[in-house]
Scaffold this motif. Structure first.
Motif, mmCIF file in Angstrom:
data_model
loop_
_atom_site.group_PDB
_atom_site.id
_atom_site.type_symbol
_atom_site.label_atom_id
_atom_site.label_comp_id
_atom_site.label_asym_id
_atom_site.label_seq_id
_atom_site.Cartn_x
_atom_site.Cartn_y
_atom_site.Cartn_z
ATOM 1 N N GLN A 9 6.526 -18.662 3.372
ATOM 2 C CA GLN A 9 5.070 -18.564 3.260
ATOM 3 C C GLN A 9 4.474 -17.913 4.506
ATOM 4 O O GLN A 9 3.516 -17.140 4.415
ATOM 5 C CB GLN A 9 4.473 -19.963 3.054
ATOM 6 C CG GLN A 9 4.775 -20.569 1.697
ATOM 7 C CD GLN A 9 4.228 -19.750 0.543
ATOM 8 O OE1 GLN A 9 3.146 -19.167 0.637
ATOM 9 N NE2 GLN A 9 4.958 -19.688 -0.562
ATOM 10 N N LYS A 12 5.119 -14.167 4.317
ATOM 11 C CA LYS A 12 4.233 -13.547 3.322
ATOM 12 C C LYS A 12 2.838 -13.367 3.906
ATOM 13 O O LYS A 12 2.196 -12.320 3.723
ATOM 14 C CB LYS A 12 4.166 -14.431 2.065
ATOM 15 C CG LYS A 12 5.461 -14.494 1.270
ATOM 16 C CD LYS A 12 5.323 -15.484 0.118
ATOM 17 C CE LYS A 12 6.633 -15.615 -0.641
ATOM 18 N NZ LYS A 12 6.545 -16.661 -1.701
ATOM 19 N N PHE A 16 0.844 -9.854 4.616
ATOM 20 C CA PHE A 16 -0.471 -9.688 3.989
ATOM 21 C C PHE A 16 -1.529 -9.292 5.031
ATOM 22 O O PHE A 16 -2.272 -8.321 4.841
ATOM 23 C CB PHE A 16 -0.857 -11.004 3.306
ATOM 24 C CG PHE A 16 -2.207 -10.990 2.653
ATOM 25 C CD1 PHE A 16 -2.374 -10.465 1.382
ATOM 26 C CD2 PHE A 16 -3.312 -11.502 3.314
ATOM 27 C CE1 PHE A 16 -3.619 -10.445 0.780
ATOM 28 C CE2 PHE A 16 -4.559 -11.496 2.718
ATOM 29 C CZ PHE A 16 -4.710 -10.974 1.452
ATOM 30 N N HIS A 60 7.439 -6.671 1.499
ATOM 31 C CA HIS A 60 7.301 -7.136 0.120
ATOM 32 C C HIS A 60 6.180 -6.358 -0.564
ATOM 33 O O HIS A 60 5.039 -6.397 -0.094
ATOM 34 C CB HIS A 60 6.990 -8.635 0.118
ATOM 35 C CG HIS A 60 7.228 -9.308 -1.181
ATOM 36 N ND1 HIS A 60 6.481 -9.028 -2.309
ATOM 37 C CD2 HIS A 60 8.154 -10.226 -1.555
ATOM 38 C CE1 HIS A 60 6.920 -9.774 -3.304
ATOM 39 N NE2 HIS A 60 7.936 -10.503 -2.884
ATOM 40 N N TYR A 63 2.727 -8.501 -1.585
ATOM 41 C CA TYR A 63 1.815 -8.980 -0.538
ATOM 42 C C TYR A 63 1.284 -7.818 0.309
ATOM 43 O O TYR A 63 0.132 -7.854 0.757
ATOM 44 C CB TYR A 63 2.526 -10.023 0.331
ATOM 45 C CG TYR A 63 2.943 -11.222 -0.476
ATOM 46 C CD1 TYR A 63 2.001 -12.178 -0.834
ATOM 47 C CD2 TYR A 63 4.253 -11.374 -0.934
ATOM 48 C CE1 TYR A 63 2.360 -13.265 -1.620
ATOM 49 C CE2 TYR A 63 4.627 -12.453 -1.711
ATOM 50 C CZ TYR A 63 3.682 -13.395 -2.053
ATOM 51 O OH TYR A 63 4.029 -14.466 -2.835
ATOM 52 N N GLY A 67 -2.646 -6.946 0.177
ATOM 53 C CA GLY A 67 -3.277 -6.990 1.494
ATOM 54 C C GLY A 67 -4.016 -5.711 1.812
ATOM 55 O O GLY A 67 -5.145 -5.734 2.322
#
Length: 285
Positions: A9, A12, A16, A60, A63, A67
């Protein structure tokens, strides 16, 4: 044995925020570059798409893509004291969708052919959705556009020319070439800053193929919803359209303020990543 590419998390969130701040910063820079008009056709730097493309390919795609799209809304709209309501949702969906597909196409960031195809595919998808939405608005009658008086079909010619201009000009100069340069040079060097391993064919993002129904159907539905939101933005139902009380300040001043904030956020993120990386290396030593 292939393993799914997964992030924590924290990772990520860092991807982002990094994508949001860097693309927001680049978006403000493009605002300062003047456009050139040839009749109804505009020649301009559409965007520095290589930034979200590079992040989507190395990190990724979901994300990084979302973002970047949110960064454009925050620094390019809200910070300037305006929000277009449903029209912003169309931009958000079409851009994040295009970047997500582009990043998902690359299984091995070291493969320049895959990187080049993905970069141009992302630009083409985004510009194609935008062109179809603009043409569709004229044809259904929610927007007026007659470059040639009495000839509504001229919108197809003008939008088609603008599409080719954005793909060939901005797509090659500000997406394809810089992405081909940056991805191989950053591969394996930037991922450790976020505590991540580089993506490889054996450690790829988990999708079953770009033409798989589980991937293709949501993509089509999102593209249709983008048109629906843009359609609503031209009607009285655009209830989320908003303009701040400070919007009376000159646009150039607000652009510089937004540019400064985006630069501070980006520099802070990069500083935190470098500091954390050094701390982890010292622990390992």
């Amino acid at each position: 044995m292939k393993r799914n590419y997964t992030l924590t998390q924290s990772q990520k969130m860092m991807v982002f925020i990094l994508s949001m701040s860097l693309y927001g910063l680049s978006n403000m820079i493009t605002e300062l570059v003047p456009s050139i008009y040839l009749g109804p056709v505009e020649f301009s730097i559409e965007y520095f798409a290589f930034i979200p493309l590079t992040l989507c390919i190395l990190f990724h795609p979901l994300y990084a893509g979302i973002g970047a799209a949110l960064g454009e809304v925050i620094f390019g709209e809200i910070m300037l004291g305006q929000f277009g309501g449903f029209g912003e949702l169309e931009k958000f969906i079409s851009f994040s969708l295009a970047m997500y597909i582009a990043g998902s196409l690359v299984k091995d960031p070291r493969n320049k052919r895959h990187v080049g195809i993905a970069a141009m595919t992302g630009v083409v998808i985004h510009q194609l959705i935008s062109m179809m939405v603009d043409i569709g608005k004229v044809w259904v009658g929610v927007d007026d556009f007659e470059a040639l008086p009495g000839l509504a079909e001229s919108v197809v010619v003008v939008e088609g020319f603008s599409f080719l201009n954005d793909v060939l000009f901005s797509g090659i100069l500000f997406a394809l070439l810089p992405t081909l340069y940056l991805v191989p040079r950053l591969y394996g060097k930037i991922e450790p800053l976020l505590g991540m391993k580089p993506r490889t064919p054996d450690n790829a993002y988990a999708i079953r193929g770009i033409l798989h129904p589980r991937f293709l159907i949501p993509v089509i539905l999102l593209a249709i919803s983008a048109f629906g939101f843009e359609y609503l933005s031209e009607t009285e139902w655009n209830i989320f359209e908003w303009e701040a009380t400070f919007s009376y300040i000159s646009e150039s001043t607000l652009t510089l303020i937004s540019l400064g904030i985006a630069a501070v956020v980006s520099a802070t993120i990069v500083y935190v990543l470098i500091k954390r990386s050094k701390k982890e290396r010292n622990k390992a030593a």
